[in-house]
Motif scaffolding. Sequence first.
Motif, short mmCIF file in Angstrom:
data_model
loop_
_atom_site.label_atom_id
_atom_site.label_comp_id
_atom_site.label_asym_id
_atom_site.label_seq_id
_atom_site.Cartn_x
_atom_site.Cartn_y
_atom_site.Cartn_z
N GLY A 28 55.49 12.26 57.90
CA GLY A 28 56.63 12.16 58.66
C GLY A 28 57.00 10.83 58.75
O GLY A 28 58.07 10.07 58.92
N LYS A 32 59.39 6.48 55.13
CA LYS A 32 60.40 5.87 55.90
C LYS A 32 60.68 4.39 55.04
O LYS A 32 61.97 4.07 54.89
N ARG A 152 57.42 17.26 59.89
CA ARG A 152 57.97 16.27 59.22
C ARG A 152 59.43 15.87 59.71
O ARG A 152 59.75 14.80 60.00
N ASP A 156 60.26 12.50 61.52
CA ASP A 156 61.10 11.63 60.55
C ASP A 156 62.46 11.50 61.49
O ASP A 156 62.89 10.22 61.53
N TYR A 277 68.05 17.01 58.98
CA TYR A 277 67.09 16.90 59.81
C TYR A 277 66.83 18.53 60.56
O TYR A 277 65.76 19.15 60.58
#
Length: 430
Positions: A28, A32, A152, A156, A277
Amino acid sequence: MNEKELQIKTKYACNRWFTFAILVLGAGTIFKLSSLKDAFYIPMQQYMGLNHTQIGMALSTYGMVQTVGLIFSIYLADRFSKKYMISFSLIGVGLVGIYLSTFPPYAGFLAAFAVLAIFGEVIYWPVLLKAVRLIATEKEQGRIFGFLEAGRGIVDTIVAFSALAIFSAMGESAQGLKAGILFFSAVVIVVGIISFFTVPHDEIKEVNESGEKIGKNAAAFQGMINAIKMKEIWVVAFTIFSVYCVYCGLTYFIPFLSDVYAMPATLVGAYGIINQYGLKMVGGPVGGFLADKVTKSTAKYIRAAFVVAAIAMTIIIFLPHESMSIYTGMSLTLGFGAIIFTMRAVFFAPMDEIKVPKEISGAAMSIGSLVGYFPSTFAYTLYGSMLDKSPGLSGYKMVFMTMVGFSILGFFISSYLVRVIKRKQAEDAR
């Protein structure tokens, strides 16, 4: 079962789920920085001096390095212990992030994205999938990959919004952007260090098929060859390929709702968060549960989901969109997206059903990633060109019909996969 055996079993289960939680943290956070545009697209332009083309070129560089690198990953993924590969790649990504926080010149920015692809996609991702596969039993494969996807999504979301909060607290300035990038970097480095002390070693097999002792390099090379020659792995890979072709089409639901339904700008952000998401967090566990408990086979679940997806999208194509409400359009597209996310969450799980030997799990996941994610190199261009050539609803219907076509292709490939699995099960039963 006596008390001592129960204690050992309980301790093993606790250790197993703790390790899984660490793997989820890594999964996760590691992407980024390579997905910096998701949270900081405009600040990247303002404070790093990047235009749309330059950001796009960085993402293209990332994709090209990923595609080429995954070929080498077929060898690398089983050559070194997952303990070292996972922790090394996480820390490596964090160090690249520290470099990005200096706002390097454009050449350095491109190089950074190339290195991020090596650490994240080539070294980390196939090994992570291998680790997740090995941590679960045969009957838990669907759920474990589903929980990975949901986890994740949760991590996230938390990490992304935390970085945005830091950026906002520092006045949405250049220093705020640097602080946000450094936050991403620090988190992934910390998870990398924790992973080093918690992820167990692999047992690298150092004998060939004849039982003769060979070196680790030769063992990894032999494993790579065995994986390439195992046709069942390629059938799984092309099943993933079909799912991903349809998944790429989900990107165009936002412009579809904006152009055809005149979706207000205020709803765009909410829809995007749910689509990116929310569906990931819900689709993962649902797909895993259905695969393990209902169809009792991930391959069978994916085959059934392809049928549902093709029918659902065909219905969407023929609906009178011009006279329907925006909320109906949002519900329909989110519902279809949920179907695809349940498939995406578990599409690596059939690797266990085809009985991939544990010692070549990494190579198998690398092949699956190489073929499965290949649509990202052409699908967006394909769909985008359709919309450019046929603006308006007619263009979107062409995109949606293509998604139906890929769903039908996926149905035939996954049907063949189900037959392959049945044949292997029959052979094992003899």
